[in-house]
Design a protein around this motif. Sequence first.
Motif, PDB file in Angstrom:
ATOM      1  N   ARG A 143       2.692   1.742  -3.365  1.00  0.00           N
ATOM      2  CA  ARG A 143       1.767   2.230  -4.392  1.00  0.00           C
ATOM      3  C   ARG A 143       1.591   3.748  -4.265  1.00  0.00           C
ATOM      4  O   ARG A 143       1.546   4.461  -5.256  1.00  0.00           O
ATOM      5  CB  ARG A 143       0.423   1.521  -4.293  1.00  0.00           C
ATOM      6  N   LYS A 144       1.513   4.254  -3.029  1.00  0.00           N
ATOM      7  CA  LYS A 144       1.402   5.692  -2.800  1.00  0.00           C
ATOM      8  C   LYS A 144       2.635   6.433  -3.310  1.00  0.00           C
ATOM      9  O   LYS A 144       2.558   7.601  -3.676  1.00  0.00           O
ATOM     10  CB  LYS A 144       1.204   5.992  -1.309  1.00  0.00           C
ATOM     11  N   GLU A 145       3.787   5.743  -3.324  1.00  0.00           N
ATOM     12  CA  GLU A 145       5.039   6.331  -3.799  1.00  0.00           C
ATOM     13  C   GLU A 145       5.201   6.183  -5.312  1.00  0.00           C
ATOM     14  O   GLU A 145       6.254   6.529  -5.853  1.00  0.00           O
ATOM     15  CB  GLU A 145       6.223   5.686  -3.079  1.00  0.00           C
ATOM     16  N   GLU A 161       3.200   1.497  -9.014  1.00  0.00           N
ATOM     17  CA  GLU A 161       1.832   1.075  -9.278  1.00  0.00           C
ATOM     18  C   GLU A 161       1.699  -0.198 -10.105  1.00  0.00           C
ATOM     19  O   GLU A 161       0.628  -0.787 -10.148  1.00  0.00           O
ATOM     20  CB  GLU A 161       1.077   2.201  -9.970  1.00  0.00           C
ATOM     21  N   GLU A 175       0.832  -1.215   0.000  1.00  0.00           N
ATOM     22  CA  GLU A 175       0.000   0.000   0.000  1.00  0.00           C
ATOM     23  C   GLU A 175       0.862   1.258   0.000  1.00  0.00           C
ATOM     24  O   GLU A 175       0.597   2.202  -0.749  1.00  0.00           O
ATOM     25  CB  GLU A 175      -0.934   0.004   1.216  1.00  0.00           C
ATOM     26  N   GLU A 176       1.902   1.284   0.826  1.00  0.00           N
ATOM     27  CA  GLU A 176       2.772   2.459   0.908  1.00  0.00           C
ATOM     28  C   GLU A 176       3.559   2.668  -0.379  1.00  0.00           C
ATOM     29  O   GLU A 176       3.702   3.796  -0.852  1.00  0.00           O
ATOM     30  CB  GLU A 176       3.723   2.350   2.097  1.00  0.00           C
TER      31      GLU A 176
END
Length: 106
Positions: free
Chosen positions: A20-22, A25, A17-18
């Motif tokens: 993907r935020k960075e 993707e 999840e983290e």
Amino acid sequence: MAILQKTHYASLTDAIEELRKEGYEHDFNQHGEYLECKKLEKKFNPENFTIVQTHRFEGMSSTGDNSVLYAIEADDGTKGMLVDAYGVYADSLSPEMIEKFRVQYK
């Protein structure tokens, strides 16, 4: 050679999840000679990507639950992740891919 970073995530799910935020993707699949991003229909040879982060996760109940999460950046700007159970695919990888995914423990 990838450097294994100390895991600072509570779980593999949290790490994904983290990342993907960075911007990591995309999902990569490991093949004998290359990495594949099926969504983009692209293949990356070992010289065309860099492993920028590695995180190790150990299963609570079984060593079969152990895995490494790789954050990867390709030379064309594609950013994604690969989750690998320890050594599961090693027998089918080329020497170049084995060296690329060799992990050096701090």
